[in-house]
Design a protein around this motif. Structure first.
Motif, PDB file in Angstrom:
ATOM      1  N   ASP A 186       4.983  -7.798   2.269  1.00  0.00           N
ATOM      2  CA  ASP A 186       3.981  -8.469   1.425  1.00  0.00           C
ATOM      3  C   ASP A 186       2.756  -7.576   1.237  1.00  0.00           C
ATOM      4  O   ASP A 186       2.212  -7.477   0.135  1.00  0.00           O
TER       5      ASP A 186
ATOM      6  N   LYS B  89       1.405  -5.831  -2.395  1.00  0.00           N
ATOM      7  CA  LYS B  89       0.026  -6.046  -2.852  1.00  0.00           C
ATOM      8  C   LYS B  89      -0.793  -4.751  -2.888  1.00  0.00           C
ATOM      9  O   LYS B  89      -1.969  -4.767  -3.199  1.00  0.00           O
TER      10      LYS B  89
ATOM     11  N   ASN C 143       4.847 -13.504  -3.731  1.00  0.00           N
ATOM     12  CA  ASN C 143       4.834 -12.057  -3.968  1.00  0.00           C
ATOM     13  C   ASN C 143       6.060 -11.562  -4.726  1.00  0.00           C
ATOM     14  O   ASN C 143       6.215 -10.358  -4.919  1.00  0.00           O
TER      15      ASN C 143
END
Length: 193
Positions: A133, A137, A192
């Motif tokens: 994750d 990002k 995500n």
């Protein structure tokens, strides 16, 4: 003929670009090569493919090349009308340098697009959630407020040539399925994906 577009096959374009590149030796040219692509599945735009920044230069020739590339790239980057497509290989974020230079000219990412390529070669280095994750990002390189997205692109090994019997869109969908399988196996959070 200068200033006129001619139709070439992909193989011919690649050969022309390879020969142009090789003719420069240890130098760069500020003369742009414009490639016009037409397709019902893309928008019209002008793309200038700039050489990547050089980190290491151990000889005078390489140091001059490094300086020439840096000056040319920064000339484009300071132009507020240019959108910067920052391409870096997937991997350890601490090794990224092009994004740092983009930040100098576009600190709020108003005209920068970060592309981390070769994700398939990085699959086995990703750790399960929350690691995957964080990577999706931007590993802290990008502000939390920035909207991010992922796009899987087709790829094939050098020397294989373009796969036959399948459209580009079909190849892109296959790549997307493979990438999603990998990150789902690492328990990526649904927001995500």
């Amino acid at each position: 003929e200068e200033g006129k577009f001619k139709a070439y096959s992909q193989a011919q374009v690649m050969e022309i670009l390879k020969n142009s590149h090789e003719s420069l030796g240890m130098s760069v040219s500020t003369e742009e090569v414009t490639v016009k692509l037409e397709s019902p599945t893309c928008i019209d735009m002008q793309v200038v493919d700039l050489p990547g920044f050089r980190k290491f230069a151990d000889t005078p020739d390489k140091q001059k090349l490094q300086s020439d590339i840096d000056r040319m790239n920064r000339g484009f980057m300071q132009n507020e009308n240019c959108v910067m497509l920052c391409v870096e290989q997937a991997g350890d974020a601490s090794t990224y340098s092009t994004l740092q230079v983009c930040r100098e000219y576009d600190p709020n990412y108003r005209r920068s697009i970060l592309v981390r390529s070769k994700f398939d070669k990085y699959y086995h280095d990703l750790s399960p959630s929350p690691g995957v994750d964080r990577w999706v990002k931007g590993e802290g390189d990008l502000p939390d407020s920035l909207v991010t997205f992922a796009l899987s692109m087709p790829h094939w090994s050098d020397g294989e040539g373009i796969p036959q019997g399948i459209t580009f869109v079909g190849m892109r969908e296959q790549s997307n399925i493979a990438d999603l399988e990998q990150v789902r196996a690492l328990n990526i959070q649904a927001e995500n994906l």
